[in-house]
Design a protein around this motif. Sequence first.
Motif, PDB file in Angstrom:
ATOM      1  N   ARG A  51       0.829  -1.212   0.000  1.00 59.03           N
ATOM      2  CA  ARG A  51       0.000   0.000   0.000  1.00 59.03           C
ATOM      3  C   ARG A  51       0.860   1.256   0.000  1.00 59.03           C
ATOM      4  N   ARG A  52       1.981   1.209   0.701  1.00 55.96           N
ATOM      5  CA  ARG A  52       2.862   2.384   0.756  1.00 55.96           C
ATOM      6  C   ARG A  52       3.677   2.550  -0.525  1.00 55.96           C
ATOM      7  N   MET A  53       3.958   1.465  -1.210  1.00 52.32           N
ATOM      8  CA  MET A  53       4.741   1.536  -2.447  1.00 52.32           C
ATOM      9  C   MET A  53       3.911   2.017  -3.633  1.00 52.32           C
ATOM     10  N   LYS A  54       2.645   1.641  -3.653  1.00 53.63           N
ATOM     11  CA  LYS A  54       1.793   1.915  -4.808  1.00 53.63           C
ATOM     12  C   LYS A  54       1.748   3.401  -5.184  1.00 53.63           C
ATOM     13  N   PRO A  55       1.470   4.319  -4.245  1.00 53.69           N
ATOM     14  CA  PRO A  55       1.398   5.726  -4.654  1.00 53.69           C
ATOM     15  C   PRO A  55       2.746   6.320  -5.061  1.00 53.69           C
ATOM     16  N   LEU A  56       3.817   5.599  -4.789  1.00 55.70           N
ATOM     17  CA  LEU A  56       5.139   6.073  -5.194  1.00 55.70           C
ATOM     18  C   LEU A  56       5.506   5.581  -6.593  1.00 55.70           C
ATOM     19  N   GLY A  57       4.584   4.852  -7.213  1.00 54.43           N
ATOM     20  CA  GLY A  57       4.779   4.446  -8.599  1.00 54.43           C
ATOM     21  C   GLY A  57       5.539   3.147  -8.800  1.00 54.43           C
ATOM     22  N   GLU A 100      13.461   9.646  -3.411  1.00 53.74           N
ATOM     23  CA  GLU A 100      13.426  10.504  -4.602  1.00 53.74           C
ATOM     24  C   GLU A 100      11.981  10.786  -5.016  1.00 53.74           C
ATOM     25  N   GLN A 101      11.141   9.768  -4.965  1.00 53.17           N
ATOM     26  CA  GLN A 101       9.742   9.948  -5.345  1.00 53.17           C
ATOM     27  C   GLN A 101       9.024  10.862  -4.364  1.00 53.17           C
ATOM     28  N   VAL A 102       9.342  10.744  -3.077  1.00 49.65           N
ATOM     29  CA  VAL A 102       8.747  11.628  -2.060  1.00 49.65           C
ATOM     30  C   VAL A 102       9.096  13.084  -2.368  1.00 49.65           C
ATOM     31  N   LEU A 103      10.339  13.348  -2.743  1.00 49.27           N
ATOM     32  CA  LEU A 103      10.728  14.717  -3.100  1.00 49.27           C
ATOM     33  C   LEU A 103       9.933  15.230  -4.296  1.00 49.27           C
ATOM     34  N   LYS A 104       9.748  14.388  -5.296  1.00 48.37           N
ATOM     35  CA  LYS A 104       8.958  14.785  -6.460  1.00 48.37           C
ATOM     36  C   LYS A 104       7.518  15.083  -6.061  1.00 48.37           C
ATOM     37  N   LEU A 105       6.963  14.245  -5.216  1.00 49.40           N
ATOM     38  CA  LEU A 105       5.581  14.457  -4.775  1.00 49.40           C
ATOM     39  C   LEU A 105       5.450  15.731  -3.943  1.00 49.40           C
ATOM     40  N   ARG A 106       6.450  16.020  -3.119  1.00 50.08           N
ATOM     41  CA  ARG A 106       6.426  17.271  -2.344  1.00 50.08           C
ATOM     42  C   ARG A 106       6.428  18.477  -3.270  1.00 50.08           C
ATOM     43  N   THR A 107       7.218  18.417  -4.319  1.00 50.05           N
ATOM     44  CA  THR A 107       7.260  19.512  -5.289  1.00 50.05           C
ATOM     45  C   THR A 107       5.902  19.663  -5.966  1.00 50.05           C
ATOM     46  N   GLN A 108       5.304  18.541  -6.378  1.00 49.47           N
ATOM     47  CA  GLN A 108       3.986  18.595  -7.005  1.00 49.47           C
ATOM     48  C   GLN A 108       2.947  19.155  -6.045  1.00 49.47           C
ATOM     49  N   LEU A 109       2.989  18.731  -4.794  1.00 49.36           N
ATOM     50  CA  LEU A 109       2.036  19.228  -3.802  1.00 49.36           C
ATOM     51  C   LEU A 109       2.217  20.726  -3.591  1.00 49.36           C
ATOM     52  N   SER A 110       3.449  21.170  -3.508  1.00 48.86           N
ATOM     53  CA  SER A 110       3.722  22.590  -3.324  1.00 48.86           C
ATOM     54  C   SER A 110       3.165  23.406  -4.489  1.00 48.86           C
ATOM     55  N   ARG A 111       3.365  22.918  -5.707  1.00 51.09           N
ATOM     56  CA  ARG A 111       2.841  23.618  -6.878  1.00 51.09           C
ATOM     57  C   ARG A 111       1.313  23.620  -6.890  1.00 51.09           C
ATOM     58  N   ALA A 112       0.717  22.516  -6.480  1.00 53.51           N
ATOM     59  CA  ALA A 112      -0.747  22.435  -6.426  1.00 53.51           C
ATOM     60  C   ALA A 112      -1.303  23.391  -5.385  1.00 53.51           C
ATOM     61  N   GLU A 113      -0.658  23.471  -4.220  1.00 56.64           N
ATOM     62  CA  GLU A 113      -1.096  24.399  -3.175  1.00 56.64           C
ATOM     63  C   GLU A 113      -0.939  25.845  -3.641  1.00 56.64           C
ATOM     64  N   GLU A 114       0.139  26.116  -4.336  1.00 59.03           N
ATOM     65  CA  GLU A 114       0.374  27.456  -4.878  1.00 59.03           C
ATOM     66  C   GLU A 114      -0.729  27.819  -5.877  1.00 59.03           C
ATOM     67  N   PHE A 115      -1.060  26.887  -6.741  1.00 57.55           N
ATOM     68  CA  PHE A 115      -2.110  27.106  -7.730  1.00 57.55           C
ATOM     69  C   PHE A 115      -3.461  27.345  -7.053  1.00 57.55           C
TER      70      PHE A 115
END
Length: 131
Positions: A51-57, A100-115
Amino acid sequence: MQIGEVATRTELSLRTIRHYEESGLVVPSARSRGGFRLYTEADVDRLMVIRRMKPLGFTLEEMRELLEAIDHLDHGGEATPEERDALLERVRAYERAASEQVLKLRTQLSRAEEFAGTLRARLERTGPSGG
């Protein structure tokens, strides 16, 4: 425990748990006399890893490889030091990939929150609708 309790504890659907069984990732430890799947805490732990691996792709094959490495480390008392080092390196590689995937997701989340913030500010400047 039966599959319904496992589904509740892992927040996975019955269908998903059955799919992971069909894929060979998590096989119920036993069956009841009536043929119901019975799971142990170790089975639940495996499902939580998945379950924890799935959202990380991670793919099903990658999940299988990591679970096999973990199994060998936990239960492979006869592994040579070289085999153990190779297994540990495999787990480290997955840890690095997850980080590495967590960092990418944090960046995506930050951009989504900014938007979302930009849209919210726009709506506040525009005022109530229909007026």
